[in-house]
Design a protein around this motif. Sequence first.
Motif, PDB file in Angstrom:
ATOM      1  N   PHE A  49      76.884   6.346  41.921  1.00 24.76           N
ATOM      2  CA  PHE A  49      76.214   6.674  40.826  1.00 24.76           C
ATOM      3  C   PHE A  49      77.227   7.500  40.021  1.00 24.76           C
ATOM      4  CE2 PHE A  49      72.023   6.804  43.680  1.00 24.76           C
ATOM      5  CZ  PHE A  49      72.101   5.468  43.682  1.00 24.76           C
ATOM      6  N   GLY A  50      77.089   6.977  38.683  1.00 21.58           N
ATOM      7  CA  GLY A  50      78.241   7.972  37.944  1.00 21.58           C
ATOM      8  C   GLY A  50      77.922   7.278  36.363  1.00 21.58           C
ATOM      9  N   GLY A  51      79.084   7.487  35.756  1.00 19.37           N
ATOM     10  CA  GLY A  51      79.214   6.836  34.267  1.00 19.37           C
ATOM     11  C   GLY A  51      80.371   6.196  34.153  1.00 19.37           C
ATOM     12  N   PRO A  52      80.517   5.691  32.742  1.00 22.26           N
ATOM     13  CA  PRO A  52      81.818   4.917  32.373  1.00 22.26           C
ATOM     14  C   PRO A  52      82.985   5.552  32.774  1.00 22.26           C
ATOM     15  CG  PRO A  52      80.532   5.813  30.390  1.00 22.26           C
ATOM     16  CD  PRO A  52      79.571   6.293  31.569  1.00 22.26           C
ATOM     17  N   ARG A  53      83.243   6.795  32.505  1.00 26.24           N
ATOM     18  CA  ARG A  53      84.566   7.483  32.590  1.00 26.24           C
ATOM     19  C   ARG A  53      84.961   7.170  34.479  1.00 26.24           C
ATOM     20  NH1 ARG A  53      82.723  11.552  28.843  1.00 26.24           N
ATOM     21  NH2 ARG A  53      84.079  11.480  27.096  1.00 26.24           N
ATOM     22  N   MET A  54      83.869   7.445  35.185  1.00 24.63           N
ATOM     23  CA  MET A  54      84.231   7.290  36.615  1.00 24.63           C
ATOM     24  C   MET A  54      84.534   5.792  36.764  1.00 24.63           C
ATOM     25  SD  MET A  54      81.247   9.879  38.294  1.00 24.63           S
ATOM     26  CE  MET A  54      81.465   8.933  39.885  1.00 24.63           C
ATOM     27  N   ALA A  55      83.730   4.595  36.339  1.00 22.34           N
ATOM     28  CA  ALA A  55      84.136   3.428  36.300  1.00 22.34           C
ATOM     29  C   ALA A  55      85.393   3.062  35.966  1.00 22.34           C
ATOM     30  CB  ALA A  55      83.053   2.528  35.433  1.00 22.34           C
ATOM     31  N   ALA A  56      86.135   3.662  34.864  1.00 20.85           N
ATOM     32  CA  ALA A  56      87.302   3.488  34.519  1.00 20.85           C
ATOM     33  C   ALA A  56      88.445   4.080  35.461  1.00 20.85           C
ATOM     34  CB  ALA A  56      87.472   3.988  33.078  1.00 20.85           C
ATOM     35  N   ALA A  57      87.821   5.046  36.088  1.00 22.99           N
ATOM     36  CA  ALA A  57      88.782   5.681  37.047  1.00 22.99           C
ATOM     37  C   ALA A  57      88.954   4.924  38.491  1.00 22.99           C
ATOM     38  CB  ALA A  57      88.446   7.159  37.260  1.00 22.99           C
ATOM     39  N   GLY A  58      88.041   3.981  38.519  1.00 23.25           N
ATOM     40  CA  GLY A  58      88.028   3.034  39.872  1.00 23.25           C
ATOM     41  C   GLY A  58      86.984   3.070  40.483  1.00 23.25           C
ATOM     42  N   CYS A  59      85.825   3.920  40.056  1.00 21.61           N
ATOM     43  CA  CYS A  59      84.742   3.744  40.966  1.00 21.61           C
ATOM     44  C   CYS A  59      83.487   2.485  40.753  1.00 21.61           C
ATOM     45  CB  CYS A  59      83.742   5.133  40.631  1.00 21.61           C
ATOM     46  SG  CYS A  59      82.354   5.424  41.852  1.00 21.61           S
ATOM     47  N   GLU A  60      83.226   2.017  41.883  1.00 19.98           N
ATOM     48  CA  GLU A  60      82.416   0.933  41.751  1.00 19.98           C
ATOM     49  C   GLU A  60      81.103   1.350  41.592  1.00 19.98           C
ATOM     50  OE1 GLU A  60      80.575  -2.324  44.819  1.00 19.98           O
ATOM     51  OE2 GLU A  60      82.630  -1.393  45.349  1.00 19.98           O
ATOM     52  N   LEU A  61      80.304   1.272  40.347  1.00 20.79           N
ATOM     53  CA  LEU A  61      79.194   2.072  40.371  1.00 20.79           C
ATOM     54  C   LEU A  61      77.979   1.109  40.525  1.00 20.79           C
ATOM     55  CD1 LEU A  61      79.567   3.415  36.458  1.00 20.79           C
ATOM     56  CD2 LEU A  61      79.673   4.541  38.520  1.00 20.79           C
ATOM     57  N   HIS A  62      77.125   1.947  41.360  1.00 17.44           N
ATOM     58  CA  HIS A  62      75.823   0.970  41.527  1.00 17.44           C
ATOM     59  C   HIS A  62      74.697   1.476  40.312  1.00 17.44           C
ATOM     60  CE1 HIS A  62      76.509   1.434  46.173  1.00 17.44           C
ATOM     61  NE2 HIS A  62      77.701   0.704  45.578  1.00 17.44           N
ATOM     62  N   GLN A  63      74.713   2.480  39.594  1.00 24.22           N
ATOM     63  CA  GLN A  63      74.035   2.631  38.446  1.00 24.22           C
ATOM     64  C   GLN A  63      74.745   3.499  37.756  1.00 24.22           C
ATOM     65  OE1 GLN A  63      71.192   1.237  38.095  1.00 24.22           O
ATOM     66  NE2 GLN A  63      70.805   0.237  39.847  1.00 24.22           N
ATOM     67  N   ASP A  64      74.651   3.354  36.468  1.00 27.54           N
ATOM     68  CA  ASP A  64      74.884   4.437  35.586  1.00 27.54           C
ATOM     69  C   ASP A  64      73.830   5.513  35.140  1.00 27.54           C
ATOM     70  OD1 ASP A  64      76.192   5.880  33.260  1.00 27.54           O
ATOM     71  OD2 ASP A  64      76.303   4.220  32.076  1.00 27.54           O
ATOM     72  N   LEU A  65      74.035   6.525  35.799  1.00 30.85           N
ATOM     73  CA  LEU A  65      72.983   7.575  35.836  1.00 30.85           C
ATOM     74  C   LEU A  65      72.991   8.457  34.424  1.00 30.85           C
ATOM     75  CD1 LEU A  65      72.185   9.436  39.027  1.00 30.85           C
ATOM     76  CD2 LEU A  65      70.828   7.534  38.095  1.00 30.85           C
ATOM     77  N   LYS A  82      62.369   4.978  38.459  1.00 29.70           N
ATOM     78  CA  LYS A  82      63.573   4.806  38.579  1.00 29.70           C
ATOM     79  C   LYS A  82      64.417   5.470  39.671  1.00 29.70           C
ATOM     80  CE  LYS A  82      64.246   2.886  33.662  1.00 29.70           C
ATOM     81  NZ  LYS A  82      65.150   3.182  32.683  1.00 29.70           N
ATOM     82  N   PHE A  83      64.212   6.836  39.636  1.00 28.55           N
ATOM     83  CA  PHE A  83      64.956   7.756  40.473  1.00 28.55           C
ATOM     84  C   PHE A  83      64.355   7.432  41.879  1.00 28.55           C
ATOM     85  CE2 PHE A  83      64.896  10.723  36.818  1.00 28.55           C
ATOM     86  CZ  PHE A  83      66.417  10.746  36.729  1.00 28.55           C
ATOM     87  N   PHE A  84      63.355   7.035  42.259  1.00 27.79           N
ATOM     88  CA  PHE A  84      62.718   6.513  43.536  1.00 27.79           C
ATOM     89  C   PHE A  84      63.599   5.416  44.015  1.00 27.79           C
ATOM     90  CE2 PHE A  84      58.817   9.284  43.129  1.00 27.79           C
ATOM     91  CZ  PHE A  84      59.063  10.212  44.125  1.00 27.79           C
ATOM     92  N   GLY A  85      63.842   4.482  42.940  1.00 26.04           N
ATOM     93  CA  GLY A  85      64.361   3.324  43.348  1.00 26.04           C
ATOM     94  C   GLY A  85      65.882   3.436  43.708  1.00 26.04           C
ATOM     95  N   TYR A  86      66.465   4.498  42.981  1.00 25.79           N
ATOM     96  CA  TYR A  86      68.059   4.954  42.983  1.00 25.79           C
ATOM     97  C   TYR A  86      68.107   5.592  44.310  1.00 25.79           C
ATOM     98  CZ  TYR A  86      68.536   3.752  38.135  1.00 25.79           C
ATOM     99  OH  TYR A  86      68.436   3.119  36.944  1.00 25.79           O
ATOM    100  N   LEU A  87      67.270   6.456  44.571  1.00 31.59           N
ATOM    101  CA  LEU A  87      67.300   7.218  45.984  1.00 31.59           C
ATOM    102  C   LEU A  87      67.023   6.017  47.215  1.00 31.59           C
ATOM    103  CD1 LEU A  87      67.433   9.830  47.376  1.00 31.59           C
ATOM    104  CD2 LEU A  87      65.058  10.071  47.283  1.00 31.59           C
ATOM    105  N   ARG A  88      66.110   5.233  46.981  1.00 34.11           N
ATOM    106  CA  ARG A  88      66.119   4.549  48.165  1.00 34.11           C
ATOM    107  C   ARG A  88      67.226   3.349  48.089  1.00 34.11           C
ATOM    108  NH1 ARG A  88      61.942   2.465  46.416  1.00 34.11           N
ATOM    109  NH2 ARG A  88      62.398   0.744  45.286  1.00 34.11           N
TER     110      ARG A  88
END
Length: 413
Positions: A49-65, A82-88
């Motif tokens: 989980f992260g954001g667009p800058r992490m994606a640009a750095a090479g992180c495979e995002l599961h969700q943009d938190l 949503k948070f419960f879904g992301y935690l699961r």
Amino acid sequence: MQRRLDDILPRVTSMKIFFSVGEPSGDLHGANLIRALAERRPDVECVGFGGPRMAAAGCELHQDLTQLAIMWFGRVLLHLPKFFGYLRQADEYFERERPDAVVLIDYPGFNWHVARKAHERGIPVFYYGTPQLWGWAPWRIKKMRASVDHALCKLPFEETWFRDRDVNATYVGHPYFDELRERKLDGEFVAAQQTSDRPLVAILPGSRTQEVKSNLRDMLKAARLVRQQVTEARFAIAAFKESQAEMARQMVADCGLDAEVHVGRTPELIEAATATMAVSGSVSLELLYHTKPSVILYRISRLAYAVQRRFRKVRYITLVNLLTTDDLFPETPAVYDPESPEDAHVLMPEYLTCEDRTADLAGHVVEWLTDDAKRASLESRMSDLRDRVALGGASQRAADYITAELSKQRRAA
């Protein structure tokens, strides 16, 4: 047989790290950490989980938190499903993929649960940029002890505070200074803002929409008071995203102030400004780095103000001011008082308030615009502090620590 070994070995020797990041500032720090990790381990795989800058750095995002960077209990409740879904989703990933480590950055409300799930799976947890438990919620130290294996601290006094409470803590420095040292400003834009003989006041209402709604009107009201006394003053508002810029333009039109609104120009506006009005947050470190006289506002509801009086353990809400005091945790914390000798050391006057303090905001700005000696004295004091704390290298130190610990664990295994 050799082909089967070649297929297996890359999966065994590579390093996989799951990130959980939910703030725009954390997205920035996460991106820098990911790049530092990749320099040390080109085989590192970063996901989560992260954001667009992490994606640009090479992180495979599961969700943009970062799209859910929210505050206060009522707003959190609206997004609980949503948070419960992301935690699961995270827990299923931990069970299926068994990453080498989980790295958390800020966002404690959600990240405590991620830490617990990872700990239950036997996955080491690193908290990079520990939550400011010392300021608001010291009782949560139990969660830190129970689920976090390594606390990597941003501020000098945090390591001692956490270690005194049996948390494995290490001071690595504030990652924001890494970004500031490497950032390239748009020189043409800065020069264009500085061409006029009229001083520029930058208005920085925060990166969260809720902060903009709560604080910008008061800042604009203060700006009008400044204009009455310093008629040549100019004003520019830094918006984090276009939707906030539209909100700001409407507020500007409503109050009748002549002020420009810019999206994605916060660094340039800070550099070009003579003084600023800002919402409390990590931006205070950027203002320190550029030695810009700044007054801080954080307007909240009366209920929220009453709640914070019950739980706040420090006198100041601004990081820069915390770095200037010897008494971090007074027995009975109050708020900043410009008339108190106890606050004479403060570099950034701050107003955590549920009331109208626009006259105070305007008074500080007017003084800096009209009294060159006082402004120069403040800038000199800010420069002294910057030279002591804005050292940079936090991302590299954190990456060294994480890779060394994981290598140590692999050897032990």
